[in-house]
Design an enzyme around this catalytic site. Sequence first.
Site, PDB file in Angstrom:
ATOM      1  N   ALA A  64      31.733  44.157  47.988  1.00 42.54           N
ATOM      2  CA  ALA A  64      30.552  42.923  48.675  1.00 42.54           C
ATOM      3  C   ALA A  64      31.430  41.758  48.498  1.00 42.54           C
ATOM      4  O   ALA A  64      32.327  41.537  47.773  1.00 42.54           O
ATOM      5  CB  ALA A  64      29.447  43.035  47.855  1.00 42.54           C
ATOM      6  N   GLY A 109      31.311  47.755  46.864  1.00 45.01           N
ATOM      7  CA  GLY A 109      30.586  48.212  47.947  1.00 45.01           C
ATOM      8  C   GLY A 109      31.156  48.791  49.078  1.00 45.01           C
ATOM      9  O   GLY A 109      30.536  49.575  49.944  1.00 45.01           O
ATOM     10  N   GLU A 112      30.991  52.223  48.204  1.00 46.41           N
ATOM     11  CA  GLU A 112      29.837  52.742  48.508  1.00 46.41           C
ATOM     12  C   GLU A 112      29.465  52.906  49.784  1.00 46.41           C
ATOM     13  O   GLU A 112      28.578  53.947  50.252  1.00 46.41           O
ATOM     14  CB  GLU A 112      28.822  51.516  48.011  1.00 46.41           C
ATOM     15  CG  GLU A 112      29.110  51.616  46.406  1.00 46.41           C
ATOM     16  CD  GLU A 112      28.208  50.580  45.674  1.00 46.41           C
ATOM     17  OE1 GLU A 112      28.566  49.551  45.982  1.00 46.41           O
ATOM     18  OE2 GLU A 112      27.215  50.520  44.999  1.00 46.41           O
ATOM     19  N   GLU A 132      32.968  46.615  39.793  1.00 43.51           N
ATOM     20  CA  GLU A 132      31.954  45.590  39.630  1.00 43.51           C
ATOM     21  C   GLU A 132      31.704  45.276  38.017  1.00 43.51           C
ATOM     22  O   GLU A 132      31.536  44.137  37.688  1.00 43.51           O
ATOM     23  CB  GLU A 132      30.696  46.393  40.119  1.00 43.51           C
ATOM     24  CG  GLU A 132      30.347  46.147  41.256  1.00 43.51           C
ATOM     25  CD  GLU A 132      30.908  47.588  42.082  1.00 43.51           C
ATOM     26  OE1 GLU A 132      31.577  48.424  41.281  1.00 43.51           O
ATOM     27  OE2 GLU A 132      30.202  47.977  43.379  1.00 43.51           O
TER      28      GLU A 132
HETATM   29  N1  CAA Z   1      34.818  39.249  48.299  1.00 36.66           N
HETATM   30  C1  CAA Z   1      35.254  38.216  48.932  1.00 36.66           C
HETATM   31  N2  CAA Z   1      36.656  38.071  49.153  1.00 36.66           N
HETATM   32  C2  CAA Z   1      37.404  38.910  48.738  1.00 36.66           C
HETATM   33  C3  CAA Z   1      37.073  40.089  48.300  1.00 36.66           C
HETATM   34  C4  CAA Z   1      35.700  40.469  47.828  1.00 36.66           C
HETATM   35  N3  CAA Z   1      35.274  41.430  47.397  1.00 36.66           N
HETATM   36  N4  CAA Z   1      38.187  40.660  48.050  1.00 36.66           N
HETATM   37  C5  CAA Z   1      39.255  39.986  48.518  1.00 36.66           C
HETATM   38  N5  CAA Z   1      38.771  38.883  48.901  1.00 36.66           N
HETATM   39  C6  CAA Z   1      39.687  37.947  49.757  1.00 36.66           C
HETATM   40  C7  CAA Z   1      40.318  37.279  48.413  1.00 36.66           C
HETATM   41  O1  CAA Z   1      39.363  36.233  47.901  1.00 36.66           O
HETATM   42  C8  CAA Z   1      41.354  36.557  49.369  1.00 36.66           C
HETATM   43  O2  CAA Z   1      41.136  35.522  50.099  1.00 36.66           O
HETATM   44  P1  CAA Z   1      41.792  34.082  49.914  1.00 36.66           P
HETATM   45  O3  CAA Z   1      43.035  34.246  50.581  1.00 36.66           O
HETATM   46  O4  CAA Z   1      41.053  33.191  50.743  1.00 36.66           O
HETATM   47  O5  CAA Z   1      41.854  33.876  48.729  1.00 36.66           O
HETATM   48  C9  CAA Z   1      41.624  37.606  50.294  1.00 36.66           C
HETATM   49  O6  CAA Z   1      40.653  38.385  50.327  1.00 36.66           O
HETATM   50  C10 CAA Z   1      42.803  38.584  49.996  1.00 36.66           C
HETATM   51  O7  CAA Z   1      42.763  38.890  48.586  1.00 36.66           O
HETATM   52  P2  CAA Z   1      43.673  38.894  47.521  1.00 36.66           P
HETATM   53  O8  CAA Z   1      44.600  37.963  47.642  1.00 36.66           O
HETATM   54  O9  CAA Z   1      42.877  38.977  46.213  1.00 36.66           O
HETATM   55  O10 CAA Z   1      44.520  40.211  47.869  1.00 36.66           O
HETATM   56  P3  CAA Z   1      45.371  41.074  46.699  1.00 36.66           P
HETATM   57  O11 CAA Z   1      46.371  41.855  47.473  1.00 36.66           O
HETATM   58  O12 CAA Z   1      46.212  40.130  45.617  1.00 36.66           O
HETATM   59  O13 CAA Z   1      44.475  42.057  45.847  1.00 36.66           O
HETATM   60  C11 CAA Z   1      42.541  43.140  45.517  1.00 36.66           C
HETATM   61  C12 CAA Z   1      43.599  42.895  46.567  1.00 36.66           C
HETATM   62  C13 CAA Z   1      42.905  43.768  44.590  1.00 36.66           C
HETATM   63  C14 CAA Z   1      41.745  44.146  46.269  1.00 36.66           C
HETATM   64  C15 CAA Z   1      41.813  42.158  45.250  1.00 36.66           C
HETATM   65  O14 CAA Z   1      41.497  41.227  46.392  1.00 36.66           O
HETATM   66  C16 CAA Z   1      40.229  42.427  44.528  1.00 36.66           C
HETATM   67  O15 CAA Z   1      40.136  42.511  43.258  1.00 36.66           O
HETATM   68  N6  CAA Z   1      39.148  42.047  45.215  1.00 36.66           N
HETATM   69  C17 CAA Z   1      37.862  41.932  44.657  1.00 36.66           C
HETATM   70  C18 CAA Z   1      37.637  43.706  44.448  1.00 36.66           C
HETATM   71  C19 CAA Z   1      36.116  43.791  43.744  1.00 36.66           C
HETATM   72  O16 CAA Z   1      35.691  43.191  42.603  1.00 36.66           O
HETATM   73  N7  CAA Z   1      35.214  44.094  44.466  1.00 36.66           N
HETATM   74  C20 CAA Z   1      33.730  44.669  44.167  1.00 36.66           C
HETATM   75  C21 CAA Z   1      33.034  43.555  44.675  1.00 36.66           C
HETATM   76  S1  CAA Z   1      31.095  43.630  43.819  1.00 36.66           S
HETATM   77  C22 CAA Z   1      30.389  44.618  44.861  1.00 36.66           C
HETATM   78  O17 CAA Z   1      30.918  45.414  45.427  1.00 36.66           O
HETATM   79  C23 CAA Z   1      29.018  44.921  44.282  1.00 36.66           C
HETATM   80  C24 CAA Z   1      28.424  45.911  45.148  1.00 36.66           C
HETATM   81  O18 CAA Z   1      28.494  47.074  44.557  1.00 36.66           O
HETATM   82  C25 CAA Z   1      27.335  45.796  46.011  1.00 36.66           C
END
Ligand code: CAA
Length: 256
Positions: A64, A109, A112, A132
């Site tokens: 998400a 998400g 999911e 999460e």
């Molecule tokens: N939401 C918003 N933006 C996201 C994102 C997310 N889930 N995942 C990645 N991005 C964005 C980053 O912020 C970044 O944007 P900027 O360049 O503007 O800063 C861009 O995508 C590239 O990401 P990274 O620079 O972080 O890339 P990386 O290769 O270093 O890392 C990653 C990759 C490990 C996937 C890392 O991006 C990450 O940990 N992302 C979040 C994953 C996460 O926590 N997902 C769960 C979300 S909560 C959820 O999903 C709730 C639910 O069940 C409904």
Amino acid sequence: MKFIKVEVSSNIATITLNRPDALNALNNDLIVEIGASISELDKDDEVHGIIITGSGEKAFAAGADIKGFPELDEVSGKALSQSGHHVFNQIENLSKPVIAAVNGYALGGGLELAMACHLRIASENAVFGMPETKLGLIPGYGGTQRLVHLIGKAKAMEYILTAEMMDAPTAANLGLVNSVAPSGLLIEASRDMLYKIAKRGPLAVSKAIESINASVNPEIDGFELEMKFFGELLASSECKEGVAAFIEKRKPVFRK
Ligand code: CAA
């Protein structure tokens, strides 16, 4: 559509999540767009199956959209979760087969969404996880339930509580994905699977999906449903054709 691309070719629709700069993070508008396109594709007789995949090489969907979270409170947070549940249930209950072609990160998400699809094929570089709890959250789009159904309670508990990621071979060993394909062949492998299914009786396929889904729905007696559908299908023109084709030693013609 602003956040997804939808293409249909050779009777297969492909929905591509299209926010590569945000690793295809799922904002609510993107989820609503998936719901709208799924409804349209369901009505289109030319479409025999659907692939959902991510744009870019790095991600199916990294979850998400976390950047939208600071503005949410208890009520709007629950509404966001309900919106995801609604669309993901719609995918799960679609009468046509839906395959997630997982081309990189499928986190939170994103995983999911993949789990709501009927089948999952992963590229060899795919990475799966439920991160999460790192954010002080739990999965909100059905993950606490569907992960248990797919890999069992013990492993689901482990992956959700630790937030650890798993690679594609591990996901295949746990039964989270159906198969792993070389990265360049992911879409081809997904199309091949859908072509195989499209040769089978479409009514039988839809009733099989409904019956199998009933096995994890405590409100429905799946055994009763199976008996009902079995009888209905035996009386259908589709089954008459399938059985006649077997007896006449020819291929069945299910679609005109
Ligand atoms: N939401 C918003 N933006 C996201 C994102 C997310 N889930 N995942 C990645 N991005 C964005 C980053 O912020 C970044 O944007 P900027 O360049 O503007 O800063 C861009 O995508 C590239 O990401 P990274 O620079 O972080 O890339 P990386 O290769 O270093 O890392 C990653 C990759 C490990 C996937 C890392 O991006 C990450 O940990 N992302 C979040 C994953 C996460 O926590 N997902 C769960 C979300 S909560 C959820 O999903 C709730 C639910 O069940 C409904």
